[in-house]
Design an enzyme around this catalytic site. Structure first.
Site, PDB file in Angstrom:
ATOM      1  N   ASP A   1      -0.484  17.192  20.250  1.00  0.00           N
ATOM      2  CA  ASP A   1       0.162  18.512  21.089  1.00  0.00           C
ATOM      3  C   ASP A   1       0.865  19.423  20.117  1.00  0.00           C
ATOM      4  OD1 ASP A   1      -0.524  17.143  23.229  1.00  0.00           O
ATOM      5  OD2 ASP A   1       1.502  16.547  23.569  1.00  0.00           O
TER       6      ASP A   1
ATOM      7  N   LYS B   1       3.292   4.309  -1.208  1.00  0.00           N
ATOM      8  CA  LYS B   1       3.475   5.381  -2.243  1.00  0.00           C
ATOM      9  C   LYS B   1       4.806   6.139  -1.973  1.00  0.00           C
ATOM     10  CE  LYS B   1      -1.123   5.014  -1.625  1.00  0.00           C
ATOM     11  NZ  LYS B   1      -1.776   4.418  -0.053  1.00  0.00           N
TER      12      LYS B   1
ATOM     13  N   LYS C   1      -4.250  10.369   5.829  1.00  0.00           N
ATOM     14  CA  LYS C   1      -3.842   9.671   7.047  1.00  0.00           C
ATOM     15  C   LYS C   1      -3.187  10.276   7.804  1.00  0.00           C
ATOM     16  CE  LYS C   1      -4.191   6.526   3.296  1.00  0.00           C
ATOM     17  NZ  LYS C   1      -5.665   6.365   3.202  1.00  0.00           N
TER      18      LYS C   1
ATOM     19  N   ASP D   1      17.177  10.284  -7.831  1.00  0.00           N
ATOM     20  CA  ASP D   1      18.605  10.268  -7.730  1.00  0.00           C
ATOM     21  C   ASP D   1      19.132   9.849  -6.336  1.00  0.00           C
ATOM     22  OD1 ASP D   1      18.843  10.923 -10.270  1.00  0.00           O
ATOM     23  OD2 ASP D   1      18.789  13.117 -10.236  1.00  0.00           O
TER      24      ASP D   1
ATOM     25  N   HIS E   1       0.710  -1.111   0.048  1.00  0.00           N
ATOM     26  CA  HIS E   1       0.018  -0.061  -0.058  1.00  0.00           C
ATOM     27  C   HIS E   1       0.745   1.231  -0.130  1.00  0.00           C
ATOM     28  CE1 HIS E   1      -3.149   2.757   2.102  1.00  0.00           C
ATOM     29  NE2 HIS E   1      -3.890   1.949   0.854  1.00  0.00           N
TER      30      HIS E   1
ATOM     31  N   HIS F   1      -9.028  11.593   1.889  1.00  0.00           N
ATOM     32  CA  HIS F   1      -7.845  10.375   2.066  1.00  0.00           C
ATOM     33  C   HIS F   1      -6.782  10.442   2.675  1.00  0.00           C
ATOM     34  CE1 HIS F   1      -6.005   6.920  -0.212  1.00  0.00           C
ATOM     35  NE2 HIS F   1      -7.338   6.590  -0.206  1.00  0.00           N
TER      36      HIS F   1
END
Length: 474
Positions: A399, A217, A394, A222, A215, A392
């Site tokens: 704090d 991404k 996450k 370089d 999952h 979408h």
């Protein structure tokens, strides 16, 4: 014929029940699977075989699925670049950092320059610009590579870079990117790109790989610049393709020592997919330089690790908070430990806010999420439902000092079954920036009221209860 069916039903159901009782990792999940197996004849057993078996308990799974990855870890241990390892001076940061280093493998490193990318168009403008400036290689891995405008532009750009001698390596999840046409893959391969599916569905290994998806991404340019977060290569992030509208998500552009750690995650996945051990020399892992002032810890999670790193991250962040906890997640289906941690936090006076979208690309996920809200609301947690936007992202912030952006959801899949990567950011300026965005989004939210919510229709409660049974699949 009917007799044969009943025999098959009885034998398969009894086997499944025996397996769930003997190998079930947690009582709540075991009960869920028992209900699925009993309520849905044959089909329930098939679902259990595909998605429910605790394969870590079986020797063949350990040998076939994890051995190669663990062998790689032994042969290619990271030196962790001690020069950049952050020496903690605040106790709660130290607690989080030390736990995650042991759980996931990477220490916190200082000297990073970060840029928050807060929407799809900005994200891909930055990524494509970085690709166009690559001088040696481009390495990418995505859960979803989907046909459309973005993928066409990516292929066109890669075609030009390959002609100029730039190495291109592409990893994609075999299920998440199943819509990517073979024609596009073949075109890139014919030009010289190295293109591999992760966890492909093959006859001999389908039972040990189907339930485990990559999952992540990640994009590396370089070896000195990286992008990571929650955005896939899909046009839904730049234009409306459904009733959900344009998807909102967060991504991060990174320069500095943390790039090395992200790249090592890619290199390990590439080795696992290709069997090529080519990427562990200085050409691909150049020595990093300090680029900024942000402290970053890369948190890798996956079924090949000994510990549930993403779950550990979220739990220790919640338990370390002193003033506030802000969570934004489209699939908020936490386990018992997380639910209790959140209730304990709010009962101790901490401001706990959870933001979820009103509409979702998965109705089962939506109803399963809402099934948990009554207890949280009763304890004092504020549930904020985005009315018009599908987020979408996450995101978790504690704090207004530490923030996490990445691919890991608050659900069983991200904790146990998926290969994930989160960027844990110890930077007050960035954390406050994200906190302000979170607070601004509250204007577009409905704040659930406990009394009203608990009196929702019985039909809605039944839907939520049924969806909760299926939460082990989500």
């Amino acid at each position: 014929m009917a007799t044969l069916f009943y025999i098959m039903y009885a034998v398969s159901t009894l086997w499944a029940i025996f397996s769930i009782i003997l190998y079930g990792s947690r009582p709540a999940r075991s009960i869920g699977w028992l209900l699925i197996v009993i309520i849905f004849p044959i089909i329930g057993v098939v679902f259990y075989v595909l998605f429910g078996i605790n394969r870590k308990k079986f020797k063949f799974f350990t040998l076939n699925f994890n051995a190669k990855r663990k062998l790689y870890d032994l042969r290619h241990k990271s030196d962790n670049r001690e020069k950049f390892t952050y020496k903690y001076d605040v106790e709660k940061f130290k607690r989080i950092g030390k736990l995650l280093q042991k759980s996931s493998g990477f220490p916190s490193v200082q000297g990073n320059k970060l840029e928050l990318l807060k929407d799809g168009k900005t994200t891909f403008n930055e990524i494509f610009e970085a690709f166009s400036k690559a001088k040696k290689f481009i390495h990418i891995q995505y859960y979803i590579l989907e046909e459309g405008e973005l993928l066409d532009k990516l292929i066109s750009l890669f075609t030009e870079k390959i002609k100029n001698g730039i190495e291109i390596r592409i990893l994609y999840d075999a299920i998440g990117s199943s819509g990517w046409k073979n024609k596009a893959v073949k075109k890139l391969e014919n030009l010289g790109a190295k293109t591999y599916p992760i966890l492909p569905l093959k006859l001999g290994s389908i039972l040990s790989t189907l339930n485990y998806r990559n999952h992540r991404k990640i994009a590396i340019i370089d070896g000195v610049m990286a992008f990571a977060g929650g955005v896939n290569v899909s046009d839904k992030y730049i234009k409306s393709k459904s009733d959900l509208g344009v998807w909102d998500d967060l991504h991060v552009k990174i320069e500095g020592p943390a790039v090395d750690h992200l790249h090592r995650i890619f290199i390990k996945d590439y080795y696992f997919a290709s069997n090529e051990v080519l990427l562990t020399n200085q050409f691909y892992l150049p020595f990093q330089k300090e680029k900024g002032n942000s402290i970053v810890q890369i948190v890798a999670g996956g079924p090949d690790l000994k510990y549930l790193s993403i779950l550990h991250q979220y739990l220790t962040m919640i338990n370390s908070a002193e003033d506030s906890i802000y969570i934004e997640n489209p699939y908020f289906i936490p386990n018992k430990a997380l639910l209790e941690a959140l209730k304990m936090a709010v009962l101790s006076g901490i401001d706990v806010k959870i933001m979820v979208p009103k509409n979702n690309d998965s109705k089962i996920a939506k109803h399963s999420m809402f099934a948990n809200f009554e207890d949280l609301l009763q304890a004092g947690v504020k549930i904020c439902v985005l009315k018009d936007t599908f987020s979408h992202s996450k995101l978790i912030i504690i704090d207004e000092e530490i923030a996490s952006i990445g691919s890991g959801n608050f659900d069983y899949r991200s904790f146990e079954y998926n290969y994930e990567v989160n960027i844990l950011i110890n930077d007050t300026i960035i954390a406050k920036n994200l906190s302000n965005d979170f607070k601004n989004s509250l204007e577009n939210c409905e704040i659930l009221d406990y009394e009203s919510f608990k009196n929702r229709p019985l039909s809605t409660k039944l839907l939520e209860g049924c969806a909760k049974i299926f939460s082990p699949l989500l």
